[in-house]
Each structure stands twice: as C-alpha cells, then as structure tokens.
Write an enzyme that holds these catalytic residues in place. Structure first.
Site, PDB file in Angstrom:
ATOM      1  N   PHE A 251       0.876  -1.169   0.000  1.00 44.70           N
ATOM      2  CA  PHE A 251       0.000   0.000   0.000  1.00 44.70           C
ATOM      3  C   PHE A 251       0.914   1.219   0.000  1.00 44.70           C
ATOM      4  O   PHE A 251       1.714   1.395   0.916  1.00 44.70           O
ATOM      5  CB  PHE A 251      -0.847  -0.038   1.270  1.00 44.70           C
ATOM      6  CG  PHE A 251      -2.054   0.847   1.243  1.00 44.70           C
ATOM      7  CD1 PHE A 251      -3.317   0.324   0.997  1.00 44.70           C
ATOM      8  CD2 PHE A 251      -1.944   2.204   1.471  1.00 44.70           C
ATOM      9  CE1 PHE A 251      -4.447   1.131   0.988  1.00 44.70           C
ATOM     10  CE2 PHE A 251      -3.055   3.027   1.460  1.00 44.70           C
ATOM     11  CZ  PHE A 251      -4.318   2.487   1.219  1.00 44.70           C
ATOM     12  N   LEU A 252       0.834   2.016  -1.049  1.00 45.95           N
ATOM     13  CA  LEU A 252       1.765   3.152  -1.149  1.00 45.95           C
ATOM     14  C   LEU A 252       1.102   4.370  -1.788  1.00 45.95           C
ATOM     15  O   LEU A 252       0.485   4.273  -2.844  1.00 45.95           O
ATOM     16  CB  LEU A 252       2.976   2.752  -2.009  1.00 45.95           C
ATOM     17  CG  LEU A 252       3.935   3.883  -2.373  1.00 45.95           C
ATOM     18  CD1 LEU A 252       4.689   4.379  -1.143  1.00 45.95           C
ATOM     19  CD2 LEU A 252       4.933   3.441  -3.434  1.00 45.95           C
ATOM     20  N   GLY A 259      -0.831  12.456   3.081  1.00 49.89           N
ATOM     21  CA  GLY A 259      -1.491  13.376   4.016  1.00 49.89           C
ATOM     22  C   GLY A 259      -2.649  14.144   3.413  1.00 49.89           C
ATOM     23  O   GLY A 259      -3.103  15.127   3.982  1.00 49.89           O
ATOM     24  N   SER A 260      -3.144  13.690   2.252  1.00 53.57           N
ATOM     25  CA  SER A 260      -4.288  14.376   1.628  1.00 53.57           C
ATOM     26  C   SER A 260      -5.522  13.493   1.580  1.00 53.57           C
ATOM     27  O   SER A 260      -6.450  13.745   0.818  1.00 53.57           O
ATOM     28  CB  SER A 260      -3.931  14.801   0.194  1.00 53.57           C
ATOM     29  OG  SER A 260      -2.840  15.671   0.215  1.00 53.57           O
ATOM     30  N   HIS A 262      -5.693  10.335   0.495  1.00 49.24           N
ATOM     31  CA  HIS A 262      -5.762   9.307  -0.556  1.00 49.24           C
ATOM     32  C   HIS A 262      -5.680   7.902   0.034  1.00 49.24           C
ATOM     33  O   HIS A 262      -6.354   6.987  -0.441  1.00 49.24           O
ATOM     34  CB  HIS A 262      -4.632   9.506  -1.574  1.00 49.24           C
ATOM     35  CG  HIS A 262      -4.684  10.831  -2.240  1.00 49.24           C
ATOM     36  ND1 HIS A 262      -5.768  11.250  -2.971  1.00 49.24           N
ATOM     37  CD2 HIS A 262      -3.803  11.863  -2.262  1.00 49.24           C
ATOM     38  CE1 HIS A 262      -5.548  12.472  -3.423  1.00 49.24           C
ATOM     39  NE2 HIS A 262      -4.368  12.872  -3.004  1.00 49.24           N
ATOM     40  N   GLU A 286      -1.150  -7.451   5.528  1.00 50.28           N
ATOM     41  CA  GLU A 286       0.120  -8.146   5.694  1.00 50.28           C
ATOM     42  C   GLU A 286       1.156  -7.187   6.271  1.00 50.28           C
ATOM     43  O   GLU A 286       1.502  -6.190   5.626  1.00 50.28           O
ATOM     44  CB  GLU A 286       0.584  -8.646   4.325  1.00 50.28           C
ATOM     45  CG  GLU A 286       1.741  -9.585   4.397  1.00 50.28           C
ATOM     46  CD  GLU A 286       1.931 -10.279   3.066  1.00 50.28           C
ATOM     47  OE1 GLU A 286       1.197 -11.239   2.776  1.00 50.28           O
ATOM     48  OE2 GLU A 286       2.785  -9.828   2.298  1.00 50.28           O
TER      49      GLU A 286
HETATM   50  C1  LIG Z   1       0.425  -3.131   4.155  1.00 53.04           C
HETATM   51  C2  LIG Z   1       1.534  -2.136   3.872  1.00 53.04           C
HETATM   52  O1  LIG Z   1       1.952  -1.956   2.761  1.00 53.04           O
HETATM   53  S1  LIG Z   1       2.173  -1.280   5.192  1.00 53.04           S
HETATM   54  C3  LIG Z   1       3.087   0.029   4.442  1.00 53.04           C
HETATM   55  C4  LIG Z   1       2.228   1.254   4.207  1.00 53.04           C
HETATM   56  N1  LIG Z   1       2.905   2.107   3.264  1.00 53.04           N
HETATM   57  C5  LIG Z   1       3.889   2.982   3.603  1.00 53.04           C
HETATM   58  O2  LIG Z   1       4.270   3.154   4.754  1.00 53.04           O
HETATM   59  C6  LIG Z   1       4.526   3.685   2.452  1.00 53.04           C
HETATM   60  C7  LIG Z   1       4.732   5.185   2.711  1.00 53.04           C
HETATM   61  N2  LIG Z   1       3.552   5.852   3.226  1.00 53.04           N
HETATM   62  C8  LIG Z   1       2.387   5.938   2.543  1.00 53.04           C
HETATM   63  O3  LIG Z   1       2.226   5.405   1.458  1.00 53.04           O
HETATM   64  C9  LIG Z   1       1.274   6.767   3.146  1.00 53.04           C
HETATM   65  O4  LIG Z   1       1.815   7.743   3.983  1.00 53.04           O
HETATM   66  C10 LIG Z   1       0.259   5.926   3.971  1.00 53.04           C
HETATM   67  C11 LIG Z   1      -0.318   4.824   3.112  1.00 53.04           C
HETATM   68  C12 LIG Z   1       0.897   5.297   5.186  1.00 53.04           C
HETATM   69  C13 LIG Z   1      -0.861   6.868   4.419  1.00 53.04           C
HETATM   70  O5  LIG Z   1      -1.492   7.391   3.281  1.00 53.04           O
HETATM   71  P1  LIG Z   1      -1.957   8.928   3.257  1.00 53.04           P
HETATM   72  O6  LIG Z   1      -2.654   9.187   1.991  1.00 53.04           O
HETATM   73  O7  LIG Z   1      -0.769   9.762   3.560  1.00 53.04           O
HETATM   74  O8  LIG Z   1      -2.959   8.926   4.494  1.00 53.04           O
HETATM   75  P2  LIG Z   1      -4.251   9.824   4.684  1.00 53.04           P
HETATM   76  O9  LIG Z   1      -3.953  11.221   4.283  1.00 53.04           O
HETATM   77  O10 LIG Z   1      -5.419   9.171   4.060  1.00 53.04           O
HETATM   78  O11 LIG Z   1      -4.379   9.756   6.264  1.00 53.04           O
HETATM   79  C14 LIG Z   1      -5.097   8.696   6.895  1.00 53.04           C
HETATM   80  C15 LIG Z   1      -4.860   8.693   8.375  1.00 53.04           C
HETATM   81  O12 LIG Z   1      -3.577   8.153   8.651  1.00 53.04           O
HETATM   82  C16 LIG Z   1      -2.801   9.066   9.419  1.00 53.04           C
HETATM   83  N3  LIG Z   1      -1.438   9.019   8.906  1.00 53.04           N
HETATM   84  C17 LIG Z   1      -1.063   9.148   7.628  1.00 53.04           C
HETATM   85  N4  LIG Z   1       0.277   9.054   7.545  1.00 53.04           N
HETATM   86  C18 LIG Z   1       0.729   8.866   8.801  1.00 53.04           C
HETATM   87  C19 LIG Z   1       2.006   8.706   9.380  1.00 53.04           C
HETATM   88  N5  LIG Z   1       3.115   8.712   8.641  1.00 53.04           N
HETATM   89  N6  LIG Z   1       2.089   8.517  10.700  1.00 53.04           N
HETATM   90  C20 LIG Z   1       0.983   8.495  11.455  1.00 53.04           C
HETATM   91  N7  LIG Z   1      -0.266   8.655  10.976  1.00 53.04           N
HETATM   92  C21 LIG Z   1      -0.383   8.828   9.678  1.00 53.04           C
HETATM   93  C22 LIG Z   1      -3.424  10.419   9.195  1.00 53.04           C
HETATM   94  O13 LIG Z   1      -3.233  11.241  10.314  1.00 53.04           O
HETATM   95  C23 LIG Z   1      -4.870  10.093   8.966  1.00 53.04           C
HETATM   96  O14 LIG Z   1      -5.557   9.997  10.215  1.00 53.04           O
HETATM   97  P3  LIG Z   1      -7.000  10.702  10.373  1.00 53.04           P
HETATM   98  O15 LIG Z   1      -7.852  10.078   9.303  1.00 53.04           O
HETATM   99  O16 LIG Z   1      -7.437  10.339  11.734  1.00 53.04           O
HETATM  100  O17 LIG Z   1      -6.747  12.142  10.149  1.00 53.04           O
END
Ligand SMILES: CC(=O)SCCNC(=O)CCNC(=O)[C@H](O)C(C)(C)COP(=O)(O)OP(=O)(O)OC[C@H]1O[C@@H](n2cnc3c(N)ncnc32)[C@H](O)[C@@H]1OP(=O)(O)O
Length: 519
Positions: A251-252, A259-260, A262, A286
């Site tokens: 999931f990426l 933070g928008s 998505h 996973e």
């Molecule tokens: C199963 C797996 O693949 S696990 C690995 C997940 N992927 C990664 O870590 C790759 C790098 N990161 C990312 O791709 C993204 O930052 C993600 C997938 C973790 C989050 O996606 P985003 O689009 O940034 O998240 P979105 O804006 O929808 O925020 C959703 C919630 O998560 C929280 N959140 C997002 N990023 C983070 C973070 N880095 N740390 C803590 N909380 C976070 C937000 O505060 C938000 O909470 P809210 O709904 O209560 O306000």
C-alpha cells in the site's frame, strides 16, 4: 589508502525520485523526492562508497511510470587493492528494469513524443472518483492476470524498497491462476494535460490485494461424510468462488500526495469491495506499519462508529443479578456486559478481522465512558481498585468492566506466556499492558474526535501503547532483549498472525514473501 569517509555518500540523499511529463520543448519535472529507505539496495548503513557528489536520479513518466535511471558524480574513487567504488549499475539492475538504463536523450524523446499518452487510461476499470483539495482523483482496479496491470505494477514496484519497510516486489511471471488471485488498485489524479498530446492522468499511489485461503467449518450436512468426488479437483473449480480473506499486501501513496486523504480513500474502497464480495469473509493486512495502522484504525473506527451508536452499544454496568453477593463470581460475565451476539453479527457484516474489531470496539466503549471517569481524565484508580464492580457510580463500574474486558482479551492472546509467570507478576503485567493499550486508545481517540469535529490534527506520540507491549512485557520476563519497530500509538492486529494456519500449498501459491519478520 584513501580516507573512506571522503568517498562515502548517504544513499537516501543520493537517490532522487522524480516524476516527469512533457513540457514545451522537453520533459519537465513535476515532483522530486527522496526515498525513506535504501537499505535493501545499499545495505543496512544506507551508504554508497566510492563517489563524490553522487546523484542517482530515477525518472518516472507521470502517467505510465516509464522509468529512466541516470547516475552522475563529481569524482569516482580509483580502485586500490580490494577497495573499489560500488558497482552501481550492477546493484541497481537487480531493482530497476533493464529498459530504464538507456540514454537520457532517448528517454526524454520518448516522453516528449509519446503519441499514445493522450489516449492513456489507467489499466483495469474505473471504480471510484473523488475530490481532494479541489483536485480530481480516480481509483482504478484490475486483475494481475491483465497484461496492462502487470506492466504498470512492474514499474510501480520500483518504489517498494524505497518506501515499504521489508517490502518485496511481487513475482509477476507466476501461473495465471495465481495471478488471478491478485487485484491491483491504482490511484490517479485527473489533470489538465500540459501539452496537447500529453496524458490527462498522473500516478498517485497503488495497492496490491490478494485472496487468501480461509479455513471455514464444514457445513453441518457435510460433516463426517466421505465423498467419492474426483481428485484432483475438477478443472472448473474456481478459486475465486471459495471462501477467502482479502489481504492487503502493499500500500503506497507517493510522498508528494501523502497526508491528503488518498490512503483513506483507497483503504475504504478496498474495504467496500471486500464487503460486497460474498466469497470474502474478512479483510486483513500483511505486516502493516505504524502509519498504515493509524490509517486503518481511523477508517474502521469511522466506518463502525455510527452503527455502534445506532445500536446503542455500551457496557452494562450491572452485569450480575441483584442477589449476587459482594464477591465477584469467578467467571467474567461477558455476555451480560456487552451484546456479544449483536457484535458478532456486526463484525461479520463489516468483515473486519476479529482483533481489529476488538480494538475498534474497545476504543468506542472507552469513548462512551466520560473522560473524567477514565485514567487520562484523572479517575481515582486506587478507589477503583478497592471498589471494583461495587463502585457507586455506574460509569466507574463501566470503567472497571472496560479494563476487565480488555484484560480478558489480552490474557487469551498471551495466555501461553503469561501462565509461565507467578500470579502476582501475571496480574501486574496484565495491568501494565491494559494501561498501555488504554493510553494508545486515548491518543487515537483524541485524533478521531478532533476529526469528527472537523479540526486539523496530528497524531500525538505516546509511550508504548499496543498489545505489543504485552508481548514485550512477557518477552522481557523471558529474558529476551530487543523488539524491532515498536509502534507508539497504533494498535497491533494479531489476526494477521494467523499465517501459522497457512498450509504449505497455500504458502507456495503466494507470490509475495513476508514483508517483515514478526516480532
Ligand atoms: C500493508 C503495507 O503496505 S504497510 C506500508 C504502508 N505504506 C507505507 O508506509 C509507504 C509510505 N507511506 C504511505 O504510502 C502513506 O503515507 C500511507 C499509506 C501510510 C498513508 O497514506 P496517506 O494518503 O498519507 O494517508 P491519509 O492522508 O489518508 O491519512 C489517513 C490517516 O492516517 C494518518 N497518517 C497518515 N500518515 C501517517 C504517518 N506517517 N504517521 C501516522 N499517521 C499517519 C493520518 O493522520 C490520517 O488519520 P486521520 O484520518 O485520523 O486524520
């Protein structure tokens, strides 16, 4: 020999990831960002030896992620004996497709003059459109058996070592029946094309999801019946018709788009697909990381919240009949405390995995106890410890029972480890762990409530607040020393640890290796 320090570059700085699209004369960069990790490629210390001023630039076309790699540096170390500069081409070819190692001018020409870009649509089917910050986005999904999906995923997977800790790219040349188990979701922004022939799509992120074996109880009428059916199974047996879990593997969301919202959009769409599919029993993840756990907890909490409220789910503060004496009976009156049957039905309806459902329920039940009656709101814990379920105030009793319910779940989960401890130690560990879990819930509830009220928030950091603390406590008791990647505020989902149930056949059928060792 030369001073090695002078010739060592930080790999995370050296690698530059850029998104490019056609410009007036030549391609232009729309975004540039650095990786979060490079250890899978360059080793644990994420350093590259042998260069000064090193830049490894990976370019991706915004619409179809056509890739190019360009390596430049000011100076290269001249080999002395065994000491030689890292062979970058050799290392990077293991991670980036051969086709990316072309002349930059050829790549730029291909991007600038791509006549097909105009008609490009993401592979698969359009399944959802939404707006964020006045920009338009679409989610497309397709089977991994679809060549176009595979081609795009092959390019997108280059991001895995850079952003998903412990992630490994999927093997894409597996047999068709295996590929069919996978659905790939892509998020695209719908943009105004920068030139008349450019694409109107720009890649934002993706997720891979697969159907995973689910052991279900045989139907009553099939129990104990020996059948003479053909073996192996007849050809027409469709794996897609067997009960399964859906499992999110990768999931990426690309950094410029994080933070928008998505991630939440994509998670909710996958969850909806899971609910709509009659053959799917539940959604699991996973090896989720901390950030993904927050996203999942947030989405699940908001999805279930209204239904919990509507059904008036709350802890019954008087679970015992009137004539029960002062002494608490030995057994937990779980079914009198919470409507277990109703909750089981809700869990089945929302297809949330058992432990994740328990976390969300516990969080919700906690939120129903007035804050001043909880530890974080200054509740008198010493008095609660003495009065227990006999406390005068019904919210005090609710809070007592809330802690007992969480302890019950934690005990069941870690029973094998806990029974090795003396009774006083066991009680103390359970108590410490429930306190940690509660602190984690409080931190999340602050964020979730703020979101409900439409306020911008960030996630507050707390100390260890997960069930993992239970494992840690028990592990410490066993004399073990370290735990990798402890989560601070997210709540662990041990449903995903059912991997032990996975039989050998299923294991070999999976196209992806585990992302992270379990702690
Ligand atoms: C199963 C797996 O693949 S696990 C690995 C997940 N992927 C990664 O870590 C790759 C790098 N990161 C990312 O791709 C993204 O930052 C993600 C997938 C973790 C989050 O996606 P985003 O689009 O940034 O998240 P979105 O804006 O929808 O925020 C959703 C919630 O998560 C929280 N959140 C997002 N990023 C983070 C973070 N880095 N740390 C803590 N909380 C976070 C937000 O505060 C938000 O909470 P809210 O709904 O209560 O306000």
């Amino acid at each position: 020999m030369a001073n090695q320090g002078d010739w060592t570059c930080d790999a995370n700085d050296a690698v530059q990831l850029t998104l490019v699209q056609p410009g007036e004369q030549k391609p232009v960069t729309t975004d540039i960002f650095h990786p979060q990790f490079t250890y899978p490629i360059f080793g644990d210390d994420e350093q590259v030896f042998g260069y000064k001023g090193l830049i490894i630039r990976l370019r991706f076309a915004t619409h179809d992620l056509r890739t190019h790699i360009h390596i430049s540096y000011d100076e290269k170390f001249t080999a002395v004996g065994d000491a030689a500069a890292v062979d970058l081409n050799k290392i990077l070819k293991e991670w980036v497709a051969e086709s990316a190692f072309t002349k930059l001018s050829d790549y730029e020409g291909a991007i600038q003059n791509d006549t097909q870009a105009m008609s490009f649509t993401p592979p698969g089917k359009l399944i959802h459109s939404y707006k964020s910050k006045d920009r338009n986005y679409e989610i497309w999904a397709g089977s991994l058996a679809d060549t176009a999906v595979r081609k795009l995923l092959e390019r997108a997977q280059v991001f895995i070592p850079f952003f998903i800790e412990g992630g490994t790219p999927l093997v894409l040349d597996d047999p068709e029946w295996t590929l069919e188990r996978w659905t790939i979701y892509f998020i695209y922004e719908k943009v105004t094309p920068p030139t008349p022939t450019a694409s109107q799509y720009a890649f934002v992120g993706y997720s891979t999801v697969y159907r995973w074996w689910f052991y279900s109880q045989p139907r009553e009428e099939d129990k104990g019946v020996v059948k003479n059916g053909a073996f192996p199974y007849p050809e027409e047996l469709q794996l897609s018709t067997l009960p399964a879990r859906l499992r999110i593997a990768q999931f990426l969301i690309l950094p410029p788009h994080q933070g928008s919202g998505h991630g939440s959009q994509l998670y909710n769409i996958i969850h909806k697909a899971c609910v709509a599919d009659k053959t799917v029993v539940e959604l699991t993840i996973e090896d989720p990381n901390e950030a993904f756990d927050v996203l999942r907890d947030s989405s699940d909490y908001h999805n279930l919240y209204q239904d919990f409220l509507k059904q008036d789910i709350n802890i019954n503060p008087n679970p015992y009949p009137e004539n029960t004496g002062k002494r608490r009976p030995r057994l937990m009156p779980t079914a009198s405390l919470i409507p277990t049957q109703k909750l089981t039905e809700m869990r089945a309806k929302y297809k949330v995995a058992p432990t994740q459902f328990a976390h969300i329920l516990e969080m919700y039940l906690l939120s129903r106890i007035p804050h001043r009656k909880r530890a974080s709101g200054g509740a008198n814990m010493a008095s609660l410890l003495i009065k227990k379920h006999n406390a005068n105030d019904e919210d005090d009793r609710r809070y007592y029972w809330w802690r007992m319910l969480v302890k019950q779940r934690l005990y069941k989960r870690s029973r094998d480890i806990l029974i090795q401890l003396d009774l006083p130690d066991r009680i103390q560990k359970l108590d410490e762990t429930v306190t940690n879990v509660e602190e984690g819930y409080e931190a999340l509830l602050t964020v979730f409530d703020a979101r409900e009220k439409g306020r911008a928030t960030s996630v507050p950091a707390t100390s260890d607040s997960t069930d993992e603390a239970m494992a840690a406590a028990a592990t410490v008791a066993e004399g073990a020393t370290t735990m990798r990647a402890k989560r601070k505020y997210a709540i662990e989902d041990e449903d995903d640890e059912d991997e032990d149930d996975e039989n050998e056949e299923d294991r070999s059928a999976r196209t992806e290796a585990a992302k992270r060792p379990k702690v």
